[in-house]
Design a protein around this motif. Sequence first.
Motif, PDB file in Angstrom:
ATOM      1  N   LEU A 132      -4.371  -8.268   6.343  1.00 25.58           N
ATOM      2  CA  LEU A 132      -4.912  -6.920   6.478  1.00 25.58           C
ATOM      3  C   LEU A 132      -4.271  -6.187   7.644  1.00 25.58           C
ATOM      4  N   GLU A 133      -3.923  -6.893   8.696  1.00 24.89           N
ATOM      5  CA  GLU A 133      -3.231  -6.263   9.824  1.00 24.89           C
ATOM      6  C   GLU A 133      -1.856  -5.748   9.402  1.00 24.89           C
ATOM      7  N   LEU A 134      -1.191  -6.462   8.503  1.00 25.17           N
ATOM      8  CA  LEU A 134       0.105  -5.982   8.029  1.00 25.17           C
ATOM      9  C   LEU A 134      -0.055  -4.727   7.178  1.00 25.17           C
ATOM     10  N   ILE A 135      -1.094  -4.681   6.347  1.00 26.81           N
ATOM     11  CA  ILE A 135      -1.358  -3.456   5.580  1.00 26.81           C
ATOM     12  C   ILE A 135      -1.618  -2.291   6.533  1.00 26.81           C
ATOM     13  N   ARG A 136      -2.421  -2.540   7.554  1.00 24.81           N
ATOM     14  CA  ARG A 136      -2.707  -1.502   8.549  1.00 24.81           C
ATOM     15  C   ARG A 136      -1.417  -1.036   9.229  1.00 24.81           C
ATOM     16  N   ALA A 137      -0.509  -1.986   9.510  1.00 21.86           N
ATOM     17  CA  ALA A 137       0.749  -1.629  10.156  1.00 21.86           C
ATOM     18  C   ALA A 137       1.637  -0.787   9.238  1.00 21.86           C
ATOM     19  N   LEU A 138       1.610  -1.052   7.934  1.00 17.92           N
ATOM     20  CA  LEU A 138       2.375  -0.207   7.009  1.00 17.92           C
ATOM     21  C   LEU A 138       1.947   1.245   7.138  1.00 17.92           C
ATOM     22  N   LEU A 139       0.652   1.471   7.248  1.00 20.98           N
ATOM     23  CA  LEU A 139       0.151   2.833   7.406  1.00 20.98           C
ATOM     24  C   LEU A 139       0.593   3.435   8.734  1.00 20.98           C
ATOM     25  N   GLU A 140       0.404   2.679   9.793  1.00 20.69           N
ATOM     26  CA  GLU A 140       0.702   3.217  11.114  1.00 20.69           C
ATOM     27  C   GLU A 140       2.188   3.462  11.319  1.00 20.69           C
ATOM     28  N   GLU A 141       3.004   2.604  10.730  1.00 20.69           N
ATOM     29  CA  GLU A 141       4.459   2.719  10.904  1.00 20.69           C
ATOM     30  C   GLU A 141       5.118   3.523   9.787  1.00 20.69           C
ATOM     31  N   HIS A 142       4.326   4.076   8.895  1.00 28.08           N
ATOM     32  CA  HIS A 142       4.820   4.916   7.794  1.00 28.08           C
ATOM     33  C   HIS A 142       5.868   4.189   6.947  1.00 28.08           C
ATOM     34  N   VAL A 143       5.524   2.968   6.587  1.00 30.16           N
ATOM     35  CA  VAL A 143       6.283   2.208   5.593  1.00 30.16           C
ATOM     36  C   VAL A 143       5.508   2.335   4.284  1.00 30.16           C
ATOM     37  N   THR A 144       6.084   3.016   3.303  1.00 34.99           N
ATOM     38  CA  THR A 144       5.368   3.334   2.070  1.00 34.99           C
ATOM     39  C   THR A 144       5.961   2.576   0.898  1.00 34.99           C
ATOM     40  N   PRO A 145       5.251   1.593   0.359  1.00 37.24           N
ATOM     41  CA  PRO A 145       5.772   0.888  -0.818  1.00 37.24           C
ATOM     42  C   PRO A 145       6.102   1.852  -1.960  1.00 37.24           C
ATOM     43  N   VAL A 146       7.168   1.541  -2.678  1.00 36.89           N
ATOM     44  CA  VAL A 146       7.537   2.306  -3.871  1.00 36.89           C
ATOM     45  C   VAL A 146       6.737   1.718  -5.032  1.00 36.89           C
ATOM     46  N   VAL A 147       5.902   2.557  -5.642  1.00 38.38           N
ATOM     47  CA  VAL A 147       4.961   2.085  -6.661  1.00 38.38           C
ATOM     48  C   VAL A 147       5.168   2.881  -7.946  1.00 38.38           C
ATOM     49  N   PRO A 148       5.865   2.317  -8.943  1.00 39.07           N
ATOM     50  CA  PRO A 148       6.006   3.020 -10.226  1.00 39.07           C
ATOM     51  C   PRO A 148       4.636   3.359 -10.799  1.00 39.07           C
ATOM     52  N   GLY A 149       4.528   4.549 -11.405  1.00 42.66           N
ATOM     53  CA  GLY A 149       3.211   5.074 -11.723  1.00 42.66           C
ATOM     54  C   GLY A 149       2.719   4.888 -13.140  1.00 42.66           C
ATOM     55  N   ALA A 150       3.548   4.420 -14.057  1.00 37.34           N
ATOM     56  CA  ALA A 150       3.129   4.313 -15.457  1.00 37.34           C
ATOM     57  C   ALA A 150       2.953   2.848 -15.841  1.00 37.34           C
ATOM     58  N   GLY A 151       1.975   2.598 -16.727  1.00 30.71           N
ATOM     59  CA  GLY A 151       1.808   1.263 -17.264  1.00 30.71           C
ATOM     60  C   GLY A 151       0.740   0.438 -16.591  1.00 30.71           C
ATOM     61  N   SER A 152      -0.248   1.100 -15.972  1.00 27.12           N
ATOM     62  CA  SER A 152      -1.361   0.353 -15.377  1.00 27.12           C
ATOM     63  C   SER A 152      -2.649   0.763 -16.079  1.00 27.12           C
ATOM     64  N   LEU A 153      -3.473  -0.213 -16.425  1.00 28.93           N
ATOM     65  CA  LEU A 153      -4.724   0.070 -17.113  1.00 28.93           C
ATOM     66  C   LEU A 153      -5.836   0.471 -16.152  1.00 28.93           C
ATOM     67  N   GLY A 154      -5.709   0.146 -14.904  1.00 30.68           N
ATOM     68  CA  GLY A 154      -6.772   0.487 -13.968  1.00 30.68           C
ATOM     69  C   GLY A 154      -6.636  -0.259 -12.666  1.00 30.68           C
ATOM     70  N   TYR A 155      -5.862  -1.313 -12.681  1.00 34.04           N
ATOM     71  CA  TYR A 155      -5.583  -2.090 -11.483  1.00 34.04           C
ATOM     72  C   TYR A 155      -4.506  -3.101 -11.838  1.00 34.04           C
ATOM     73  N   LEU A 156      -4.129  -3.954 -10.912  1.00 36.66           N
ATOM     74  CA  LEU A 156      -3.161  -5.034 -11.039  1.00 36.66           C
ATOM     75  C   LEU A 156      -1.726  -4.587 -10.798  1.00 36.66           C
ATOM     76  N   ALA A 157      -1.140  -3.770 -11.662  1.00 35.16           N
ATOM     77  CA  ALA A 157       0.296  -3.506 -11.578  1.00 35.16           C
ATOM     78  C   ALA A 157       0.662  -2.682 -10.343  1.00 35.16           C
ATOM     79  N   LEU A 158      -0.064  -1.600 -10.104  1.00 36.88           N
ATOM     80  CA  LEU A 158       0.245  -0.780  -8.933  1.00 36.88           C
ATOM     81  C   LEU A 158       0.116  -1.601  -7.658  1.00 36.88           C
ATOM     82  N   GLU A 159      -1.008  -2.309  -7.547  1.00 35.19           N
ATOM     83  CA  GLU A 159      -1.269  -3.084  -6.344  1.00 35.19           C
ATOM     84  C   GLU A 159      -0.241  -4.198  -6.170  1.00 35.19           C
TER      85      GLU A 159
END
Length: 520
Positions: A132-159
Motif C-alpha cells: 500500500l505504501e508503494l501505491i501511495r508513492a505512485l500517487l505522490e510521485e505522479h507515476v501513472t500506470p497505463v491502463v487500457p480501457g476496454a474489455g473489463s466487466l467491472g473489475y480485474l483487468a484494469l486493476e
Amino acid sequence: MSGGPRTGDRAGTETVLLDDAPLTVDQVVAVARHGAVVRFSDGYARRVDAAADLVTRFLDDRTVVYGVTTGFGDNYTETIAPEDALRLQENIIVSHAVSVGAPIPEDQVRAILVVMLAHLGAGRSGTRLETLELIRALLEEHVTPVVPGAGSLGYLALEAHIALVLTGRGQATVDGDVVSGAEALRRRGLTPVRLRAKEGLTLLNGIMSITAVAALVAHDLRRAVRQADVIGALAFESLRGTTRALDPRVHALRRYPEQAASARNLVRLLEGSAIAELHRDHRVQDPYLLRALPQLHGSVRRSFDDAARVVDESLGSVGDNPLLFPEDGDAVMAGNFDGTSVGLAMDAVKAAAAVLAHHSERRTDRMVNSTVSELPPFLASTPGLNNGLMIPQYTAAALVLEMRGEVSPASVESIPTSAGQEDPVSNAHLAAQQAYRSVDRLQYVLAIELLAAAQAADLLEDEVGVSGSPALRAGRDTVRRLVPTAPVDREFGRDIEALRTFLTSDDLVAAAESVTGPLE
C-alpha cells in the motif's frame, strides 16, 4: 477517511489522511485531479498489519481459503501448495492484465489508486502495508500506470494493469513519457514489490475501479446541475420568460424538494432583473421548456443525488473476496465484489444527464431561432453576412444524440464467465465509463448554451434598454473575460472549448453567489 483534504507537509499541497472514516468524493477528486498527497493514520497501519498476519497464519496452517490456498474462479477446487503461493499471486496479475484499447484518463487511474488505498486499508483484505505504501508513492510521485480501457466487466483487468507496475512490469507514464513499469519506478527511486499470498487477488478484486470512476462522475454532476440552474436562468431571462411560473405556491404543491430548490435558485438568480420584470406578463404562459424549468432540473437533480448516495456508500465499503476478520481469525467467501449497485446508479446517471443535455440544447435552439426568440436570427448582429451561432447548436444536437446512444442500461447485460462460475457479471465498468463520457458531453452542451445565452443577453439588453439581474450579470462578466461578445463570425469552436474548460471550475456559480449568497 476523515477531515477532508488538509494542508499537508508539502508546502501548498493538500493531504488526505486515511483513517477510520469513509473516503469522500471530494477527497477522491483532490487526489485524482489536484495532486493531494495521501497519508496513513496509525490505526490504518494496525488494521492492515493484522489482516496481513492472518493471511500468513492461513498459509502456515494450510487453511482452505479461496485465492490463498486455492486457485481462482472455476479453479477454486484446485489446492495450491504453500511453496507456490507467491507464484499464484504473480500469475493472477499477468494473466488478468488483458484490457485493451486506448488508456483510460489519468484522473481515472489516480482515482482508482486512492480508492484502492481506502478499500484495502480497511483491514479486511490482507494486503501488506509495504504494498500500500508503494501505491501511495505512485500517487505522490505522479507515476501513472497505463491502463487500457476496454474489455473489463467491472473489475480485474484494469486493476491488473495497475498491479503490473507495482511489480516492475507493465507500462506507466512519468515525466510525460510512457516507459516500462520498472523504468518508471527507477526514475522515482522506488522498488518493485514481490506480491505475497492473497495480494494479487486483493489488488484486482472488488468495486475499486468502478467506484473510483463513479466518484468523478458524481463530483462533476453535482457541479453541472448547479451550473445548469445559472445558465438556464440566463436563457430564461434572455427568452423573456415569465417569473409567474416560479411562484413558490406552485412548487409547494409538488412534493419534490429538488424541484423546489431549483425554483428557489431561479428566483434568487432573477431577483432585480429589469428584463424579467418588463416581461412578467409578456405571454399568458411560456413554452414548456421555460415554464417547467424547475421541474425539469429538479427531476435530474433527484437522479444525480440518488446516484451520489450510492457512490458515497461504495467509497465507504469493502468489496473484496474473501473478506478477513482478524478479530475472529476467520475468512468468509462471499459476494461483496459485485458492482451491480454502482452500475445501476451510473446507468440512471446516463439517462438523467442526457435529459439535462436535451433541455439545454432545446433552450439553445430557441435562442438561435428567430421565429420564437424575438432576437436576430442565430444571434448574429448582421444576419445573412454572418452565420452567428447557427452551427454551435448543431454541435449541441450532435452531442445529445451521442449521449442518447449510450443511454441503454449496461447493467442489464451479462455474459457468463469462468466456465459458468461467474454468472451473472455486473458489466458495471461499461456503465461507469459511459457515464463519464456522458458528463464530458454534458459539459460541452452546457458550454454551448452559455455561449448562446450570454450573446442573447447582450442583444436583448441593447434592444430593450434595461438590464438583467445583478447575479446573472456577475456570471456573464466572468464569461466575457474569456469569450467576448461576437459582433461578427469567428472561430466559435475555440469559444466552446474555453467555456467547457471554464465549467470544470466553480467560477460561474461563485460569481452568481457573490450576489445571491449560496445557491442550493
